[in-house]
Design a protein around this motif. Sequence first.
Motif, PDB file in Angstrom:
ATOM      1  N   SER A   1       4.365 -38.458  47.153  1.00 42.74           N
ATOM      2  CA  SER A   1       3.838 -37.101  47.269  1.00 42.74           C
ATOM      3  C   SER A   1       4.772 -36.172  48.032  1.00 42.74           C
ATOM      4  O   SER A   1       4.557 -34.957  48.055  1.00 42.74           O
ATOM      5  CB  SER A   1       2.485 -37.136  47.981  1.00 42.74           C
ATOM      6  OG  SER A   1       2.647 -37.624  49.310  1.00 42.74           O
ATOM      7  N   GLY A   2       5.806 -36.747  48.666  1.00 43.85           N
ATOM      8  CA  GLY A   2       6.721 -35.962  49.490  1.00 43.85           C
ATOM      9  C   GLY A   2       6.411 -36.045  50.964  1.00 43.85           C
ATOM     10  O   GLY A   2       7.230 -35.647  51.804  1.00 43.85           O
ATOM     11  N   ALA A   3       5.232 -36.546  51.315  1.00 39.09           N
ATOM     12  CA  ALA A   3       4.863 -36.698  52.720  1.00 39.09           C
ATOM     13  C   ALA A   3       5.636 -37.853  53.353  1.00 39.09           C
ATOM     14  O   ALA A   3       6.172 -38.725  52.648  1.00 39.09           O
ATOM     15  CB  ALA A   3       3.358 -36.937  52.841  1.00 39.09           C
ATOM     16  N   THR A   4       5.700 -37.843  54.672  1.00 38.80           N
ATOM     17  CA  THR A   4       6.319 -38.941  55.403  1.00 38.80           C
ATOM     18  C   THR A   4       5.333 -39.446  56.456  1.00 38.80           C
ATOM     19  O   THR A   4       4.476 -38.701  56.934  1.00 38.80           O
ATOM     20  CB  THR A   4       7.620 -38.503  56.104  1.00 38.80           C
ATOM     21  OG1 THR A   4       7.326 -37.455  57.039  1.00 38.80           O
ATOM     22  CG2 THR A   4       8.650 -38.024  55.096  1.00 38.80           C
ATOM     23  N   LEU A   5       5.444 -40.729  56.786  1.00 41.13           N
ATOM     24  CA  LEU A   5       4.619 -41.337  57.826  1.00 41.13           C
ATOM     25  C   LEU A   5       5.529 -42.113  58.771  1.00 41.13           C
ATOM     26  O   LEU A   5       6.365 -42.910  58.324  1.00 41.13           O
ATOM     27  CB  LEU A   5       3.577 -42.277  57.216  1.00 41.13           C
ATOM     28  CG  LEU A   5       2.481 -41.654  56.339  1.00 41.13           C
ATOM     29  CD1 LEU A   5       1.643 -42.749  55.681  1.00 41.13           C
ATOM     30  CD2 LEU A   5       1.600 -40.721  57.154  1.00 41.13           C
ATOM     31  N   ASP A   6       5.364 -41.891  60.057  1.00 36.15           N
ATOM     32  CA  ASP A   6       6.136 -42.614  61.064  1.00 36.15           C
ATOM     33  C   ASP A   6       5.388 -43.873  61.485  1.00 36.15           C
ATOM     34  O   ASP A   6       4.157 -43.943  61.403  1.00 36.15           O
ATOM     35  CB  ASP A   6       6.386 -41.723  62.281  1.00 36.15           C
ATOM     36  CG  ASP A   6       7.233 -40.503  61.954  1.00 36.15           C
ATOM     37  OD1 ASP A   6       8.145 -40.629  61.104  1.00 36.15           O
ATOM     38  OD2 ASP A   6       6.982 -39.429  62.524  1.00 36.15           O
ATOM     39  N   TYR A   7       6.148 -44.847  61.954  1.00 32.50           N
ATOM     40  CA  TYR A   7       5.505 -46.082  62.394  1.00 32.50           C
ATOM     41  C   TYR A   7       6.201 -46.654  63.620  1.00 32.50           C
ATOM     42  O   TYR A   7       7.372 -46.393  63.885  1.00 32.50           O
ATOM     43  CB  TYR A   7       5.509 -47.127  61.269  1.00 32.50           C
ATOM     44  CG  TYR A   7       6.881 -47.625  60.847  1.00 32.50           C
ATOM     45  CD1 TYR A   7       7.511 -48.671  61.518  1.00 32.50           C
ATOM     46  CD2 TYR A   7       7.551 -47.066  59.759  1.00 32.50           C
ATOM     47  CE1 TYR A   7       8.762 -49.137  61.127  1.00 32.50           C
ATOM     48  CE2 TYR A   7       8.806 -47.520  59.354  1.00 32.50           C
ATOM     49  CZ  TYR A   7       9.405 -48.557  60.043  1.00 32.50           C
ATOM     50  OH  TYR A   7      10.644 -49.007  59.655  1.00 32.50           O
ATOM     51  N   ASP A   8       5.433 -47.438  64.376  1.00 31.39           N
ATOM     52  CA  ASP A   8       6.003 -48.280  65.425  1.00 31.39           C
ATOM     53  C   ASP A   8       6.227 -49.690  64.887  1.00 31.39           C
ATOM     54  O   ASP A   8       7.189 -50.359  65.252  1.00 31.39           O
ATOM     55  CB  ASP A   8       5.076 -48.316  66.642  1.00 31.39           C
ATOM     56  CG  ASP A   8       4.940 -46.956  67.311  1.00 31.39           C
ATOM     57  OD1 ASP A   8       5.973 -46.404  67.720  1.00 31.39           O
ATOM     58  OD2 ASP A   8       3.807 -46.442  67.395  1.00 31.39           O
ATOM     59  N   TYR A   9       5.301 -50.121  64.016  1.00 33.72           N
ATOM     60  CA  TYR A   9       5.431 -51.404  63.329  1.00 33.72           C
ATOM     61  C   TYR A   9       5.021 -51.210  61.876  1.00 33.72           C
ATOM     62  O   TYR A   9       4.150 -50.390  61.567  1.00 33.72           O
ATOM     63  CB  TYR A   9       4.561 -52.490  63.975  1.00 33.72           C
ATOM     64  CG  TYR A   9       5.084 -52.939  65.320  1.00 33.72           C
ATOM     65  CD1 TYR A   9       5.998 -53.982  65.417  1.00 33.72           C
ATOM     66  CD2 TYR A   9       4.667 -52.311  66.487  1.00 33.72           C
ATOM     67  CE1 TYR A   9       6.489 -54.385  66.648  1.00 33.72           C
ATOM     68  CE2 TYR A   9       5.149 -52.710  67.723  1.00 33.72           C
ATOM     69  CZ  TYR A   9       6.065 -53.750  67.799  1.00 33.72           C
ATOM     70  OH  TYR A   9       6.556 -54.143  69.011  1.00 33.72           O
ATOM     71  N   LEU A  10       5.646 -52.002  61.014  1.00 33.70           N
ATOM     72  CA  LEU A  10       5.394 -51.896  59.579  1.00 33.70           C
ATOM     73  C   LEU A  10       5.067 -53.269  59.018  1.00 33.70           C
ATOM     74  O   LEU A  10       5.788 -54.241  59.272  1.00 33.70           O
ATOM     75  CB  LEU A  10       6.628 -51.339  58.867  1.00 33.70           C
ATOM     76  CG  LEU A  10       6.558 -51.228  57.335  1.00 33.70           C
ATOM     77  CD1 LEU A  10       5.608 -50.120  56.918  1.00 33.70           C
ATOM     78  CD2 LEU A  10       7.949 -50.975  56.748  1.00 33.70           C
ATOM     79  N   VAL A  11       3.979 -53.357  58.263  1.00 36.33           N
ATOM     80  CA  VAL A  11       3.626 -54.580  57.537  1.00 36.33           C
ATOM     81  C   VAL A  11       3.946 -54.342  56.065  1.00 36.33           C
ATOM     82  O   VAL A  11       3.351 -53.470  55.427  1.00 36.33           O
ATOM     83  CB  VAL A  11       2.140 -54.934  57.708  1.00 36.33           C
ATOM     84  CG1 VAL A  11       1.818 -56.210  56.921  1.00 36.33           C
ATOM     85  CG2 VAL A  11       1.789 -55.111  59.173  1.00 36.33           C
ATOM     86  N   TYR A  12       4.874 -55.117  55.541  1.00 32.15           N
ATOM     87  CA  TYR A  12       5.283 -54.977  54.147  1.00 32.15           C
ATOM     88  C   TYR A  12       4.501 -55.998  53.324  1.00 32.15           C
ATOM     89  O   TYR A  12       4.754 -57.199  53.377  1.00 32.15           O
ATOM     90  CB  TYR A  12       6.787 -55.217  54.003  1.00 32.15           C
ATOM     91  CG  TYR A  12       7.335 -54.920  52.626  1.00 32.15           C
ATOM     92  CD1 TYR A  12       7.772 -53.643  52.296  1.00 32.15           C
ATOM     93  CD2 TYR A  12       7.420 -55.911  51.657  1.00 32.15           C
ATOM     94  CE1 TYR A  12       8.287 -53.354  51.037  1.00 32.15           C
ATOM     95  CE2 TYR A  12       7.929 -55.638  50.390  1.00 32.15           C
ATOM     96  CZ  TYR A  12       8.363 -54.360  50.090  1.00 32.15           C
ATOM     97  OH  TYR A  12       8.866 -54.081  48.836  1.00 32.15           O
ATOM     98  N   ALA A  13       3.523 -55.510  52.567  1.00 28.18           N
ATOM     99  CA  ALA A  13       2.684 -56.374  51.730  1.00 28.18           C
ATOM    100  C   ALA A  13       2.568 -55.749  50.345  1.00 28.18           C
ATOM    101  O   ALA A  13       1.469 -55.535  49.825  1.00 28.18           O
ATOM    102  CB  ALA A  13       1.312 -56.562  52.372  1.00 28.18           C
TER     103      ALA A  13
END
Length: 393
Positions: free
Chosen positions: A90-102
């Motif tokens: 969609s063009g949006a971005t989300l920041d993370y401290d930790y990421l779960v790749y599933a």
Amino acid sequence: MTARQFRVLVIGGGYAGVMAANRLTSRDDLAVTLVNPRPHFVERIRLHQLVAETGDAAVDYERVLNDRVRLAVDSVERIDTAARRIVLASGATLDYDYLVYAAGSTGAVPASVPGAAEFGFSLSEWEPAARLKARLSDLALPAPIVVVGGGLTGIEAAAELAEAGRPVTLVSTVVGPSLSRPGRRSVTKRLHKLGVVLVEGDAATVTAVGPDHVALADGRIIASAVTVWAAGFGVPGLAAASGLTTDGMGRVVTDETYTSVDDDRIVAAGDSAAPSRRAYRMSCQASLPMGVLAAETVLARIAGESPATVSVPMTAQCISVGRRAGTLQVQRADDTPIALYLGGRTGALIKEQVCRWTVKWMAGEAAEPGSYRTRKGPDRSTAPAADEAIGVR
């Protein structure tokens, strides 16, 4: 002073992703966002029922997801590991401290087989399964169907369609390659009873797919009004495109705590993870506990503790062979089959209970994070690495 909120993103809303997101809500200081391209959970182990119109495969996320988890219906275009940010379609971005790749797995329709991508139908994901269902609804009942692939998905699809009264041919070099010899006999006996024509052996390799046929390596042509391609699985290319170390199939390479070998802020679970390059068989059986264990790794790191190393035991394979029969193949904990199975009506009842319990386990973890218990699996340190292992559900 306001306590810090750790931002945790979960990519993928399948079995592993939902379990990971739910377990993460056991801490109040985590803001958990689940990113998934669909607004509902897909029971992949029921997609063959969806296409044959003998059942549904959609579950409302309100039923299986903790209400503290924010659901973002979108697709991930890229992971910016340096900035700890994901870029959405969609063009949006989300920041993370930790990421779960599933991110899960996809149907692998090979471009190397002429016509397969153009004329073959996959049922490994919601959208292609819905297209296949629509195509079948327009097809006269006597029209011939060919299912390519003799793994569990191919077996279940062939049986479900044959039981619905459709003429089905199942093409595979081996039917039920992950089963024991007695387990294979149980499955093939039931397929024969349903009228499924089995085309097996080295020559049963599809060399081309046309709009009304499939061609085999020995020159045979088999009429096919609809060709269902169920020969193996792949994974999304997101991890590799984002610069993460992946195995030969594209799964994220992790250690045995499911932590990426590149970044200790990224963990991976489910079909798209390859712990120590020794990926588990693609299945909800592995994905459910892997999601929980990946979340436990994140929770441990946030708490300043060392994450535990725990493997997943693989105890059985459950196969529906139509609505009235099934086969439960018993396995060793290392996922190798033994010459023990339960078939017939008993196998069907067990398979149905397994399907129901997967949803119950997710719903239970949503209602009470931490309630799902994992069992310790075998030592994997001596298992051979398998960069190109094919996932067969």
